[in-house]
Design a protein around this motif. Structure first.
Motif, PDB file in Angstrom:
ATOM      1  N   PRO A  40      -4.488   1.273   1.038  1.00 33.76           N
ATOM      2  CA  PRO A  40      -5.821   0.673   0.879  1.00 33.76           C
ATOM      3  C   PRO A  40      -5.797  -0.537  -0.050  1.00 33.76           C
ATOM      4  N   THR A  41      -6.766  -1.415   0.148  1.00 31.43           N
ATOM      5  CA  THR A  41      -6.863  -2.614  -0.679  1.00 31.43           C
ATOM      6  C   THR A  41      -7.702  -2.375  -1.934  1.00 31.43           C
ATOM      7  N   GLU A  42      -8.306  -1.194  -2.050  1.00 31.34           N
ATOM      8  CA  GLU A  42      -9.098  -0.878  -3.225  1.00 31.34           C
ATOM      9  C   GLU A  42      -8.197  -0.776  -4.460  1.00 31.34           C
ATOM     10  N   LYS A  43      -8.815  -0.799  -5.638  1.00 30.64           N
ATOM     11  CA  LYS A  43      -8.065  -0.702  -6.886  1.00 30.64           C
ATOM     12  C   LYS A  43      -7.523   0.715  -7.067  1.00 30.64           C
ATOM     13  N   GLU A  44      -6.213   0.807  -7.238  1.00 28.78           N
ATOM     14  CA  GLU A  44      -5.575   2.112  -7.436  1.00 28.78           C
ATOM     15  C   GLU A  44      -5.831   2.594  -8.865  1.00 28.78           C
ATOM     16  N   ILE A  45      -6.221   3.859  -8.979  1.00 30.57           N
ATOM     17  CA  ILE A  45      -6.462   4.478 -10.288  1.00 30.57           C
ATOM     18  C   ILE A  45      -5.106   4.885 -10.857  1.00 30.57           C
ATOM     19  N   GLU A 101      -9.143  10.158  -2.879  1.00 26.61           N
ATOM     20  CA  GLU A 101      -7.699  10.332  -2.708  1.00 26.61           C
ATOM     21  C   GLU A 101      -7.375   9.999  -1.253  1.00 26.61           C
ATOM     22  N   ILE A 102      -6.706   8.877  -1.045  1.00 21.19           N
ATOM     23  CA  ILE A 102      -6.494   8.358   0.305  1.00 21.19           C
ATOM     24  C   ILE A 102      -5.024   8.435   0.688  1.00 21.19           C
ATOM     25  N   PRO A 103      -4.721   9.053   1.842  1.00 24.22           N
ATOM     26  CA  PRO A 103      -3.331   9.083   2.314  1.00 24.22           C
ATOM     27  C   PRO A 103      -2.966   7.756   2.989  1.00 24.22           C
ATOM     28  N   PHE A 104      -1.691   7.372   2.903  1.00 27.49           N
ATOM     29  CA  PHE A 104      -1.204   6.144   3.532  1.00 27.49           C
ATOM     30  C   PHE A 104       0.299   6.249   3.722  1.00 27.49           C
ATOM     31  N   ILE A 105       0.865   5.297   4.440  1.00 25.24           N
ATOM     32  CA  ILE A 105       2.315   5.207   4.617  1.00 25.24           C
ATOM     33  C   ILE A 105       2.819   4.163   3.630  1.00 25.24           C
ATOM     34  N   ASN A 106       3.753   4.563   2.747  1.00 20.93           N
ATOM     35  CA  ASN A 106       4.222   3.645   1.702  1.00 20.93           C
ATOM     36  C   ASN A 106       5.294   2.680   2.236  1.00 20.93           C
ATOM     37  N   PHE A 116      -8.004   6.052  -5.327  1.00 18.45           N
ATOM     38  CA  PHE A 116      -8.458   4.665  -5.342  1.00 18.45           C
ATOM     39  C   PHE A 116      -9.933   4.607  -5.688  1.00 18.45           C
ATOM     40  N   MET A 117     -10.318   3.526  -6.381  1.00 19.92           N
ATOM     41  CA  MET A 117     -11.714   3.270  -6.663  1.00 19.92           C
ATOM     42  C   MET A 117     -12.281   2.554  -5.442  1.00 19.92           C
ATOM     43  N   GLU A 118     -13.284   3.148  -4.827  1.00 22.46           N
ATOM     44  CA  GLU A 118     -13.893   2.545  -3.638  1.00 22.46           C
ATOM     45  C   GLU A 118     -14.678   1.304  -4.037  1.00 22.46           C
ATOM     46  N   LYS A 119     -14.923   0.451  -3.061  1.00 19.67           N
ATOM     47  CA  LYS A 119     -15.702  -0.752  -3.323  1.00 19.67           C
ATOM     48  C   LYS A 119     -17.085  -0.350  -3.823  1.00 19.67           C
ATOM     49  N   GLN A 120     -17.616  -1.164  -4.716  1.00 22.94           N
ATOM     50  CA  GLN A 120     -18.869  -0.839  -5.379  1.00 22.94           C
ATOM     51  C   GLN A 120     -20.043  -0.845  -4.406  1.00 22.94           C
ATOM     52  N   ILE A 121     -20.897   0.159  -4.578  1.00 20.82           N
ATOM     53  CA  ILE A 121     -22.135   0.235  -3.823  1.00 20.82           C
ATOM     54  C   ILE A 121     -23.186  -0.510  -4.629  1.00 20.82           C
ATOM     55  N   ILE A 122     -23.835  -1.456  -4.000  1.00 19.35           N
ATOM     56  CA  ILE A 122     -24.824  -2.269  -4.714  1.00 19.35           C
ATOM     57  C   ILE A 122     -26.167  -1.575  -4.657  1.00 19.35           C
TER      58      ILE A 122
END
Length: 130
Positions: A40-45, A101-106, A116-122
């Motif tokens: 994901p492109t979100e900010k990793e915690i 918690e998002i699964p992905f292929i490294n 990951f921190m999801e994009k902010q909800i306005i």
């Protein structure tokens, strides 16, 4: 003379049969939403917080700059564990964010997962006039 009551009886029986039979069962052969395989492109915690975010009994996180309260753990529409975070800074500004918690292929082509921190909800307190 007997045709009208007979026709009414046949129609009544057909309507009754239509109302009492159960609908056909439907099952999806493919998922409606497919999960992405890329990171994901979100900010990793930072990984030091992952076990705390995964723990349903955990209600807060220790951070040097922020007071972070954790809402209940839930499963998102994509099937990933998520939590709402209530983040209060030094000036008492409160911001609500969602972490998942998002699964992905490294990069090594192996299954991996991270929080990951999801994009902010306005949110807006202004009313819309139509």
């Amino acid at each position: 003379m007997f045709k009208l009551p007979l026709i009414n009886a046949v129609i009544f029986v057909l309507l009754l049969a239509g109302c009492t039979s159960k609908p056909r069962e439907v099952s999806a052969s493919i998922p409606l939403v497919s999960a992405s395989q890329t990171k994901p492109t979100e900010k990793e915690i930072p990984s030091q917080y992952w076990s705390l975010l995964s723990n349903p009994q955990q209600s807060s996180l220790e951070h040097e700059k922020y007071k972070i309260e954790l809402e209940a753990l839930y499963i998102s529409a994509l099937g990933t564990p998520c939590r709402e975070l209530k983040i209060t800074d030094e000036t008492e500004n409160v911001e609500k964010r969602v972490a998942c918690e998002i699964p992905f292929i490294n990069a090594n082509n192996e299954a991996d997962k991270a929080w990951f921190m999801e994009k902010q909800i306005i949110e807006s307190s202004a009313y819309i006039e139509l």
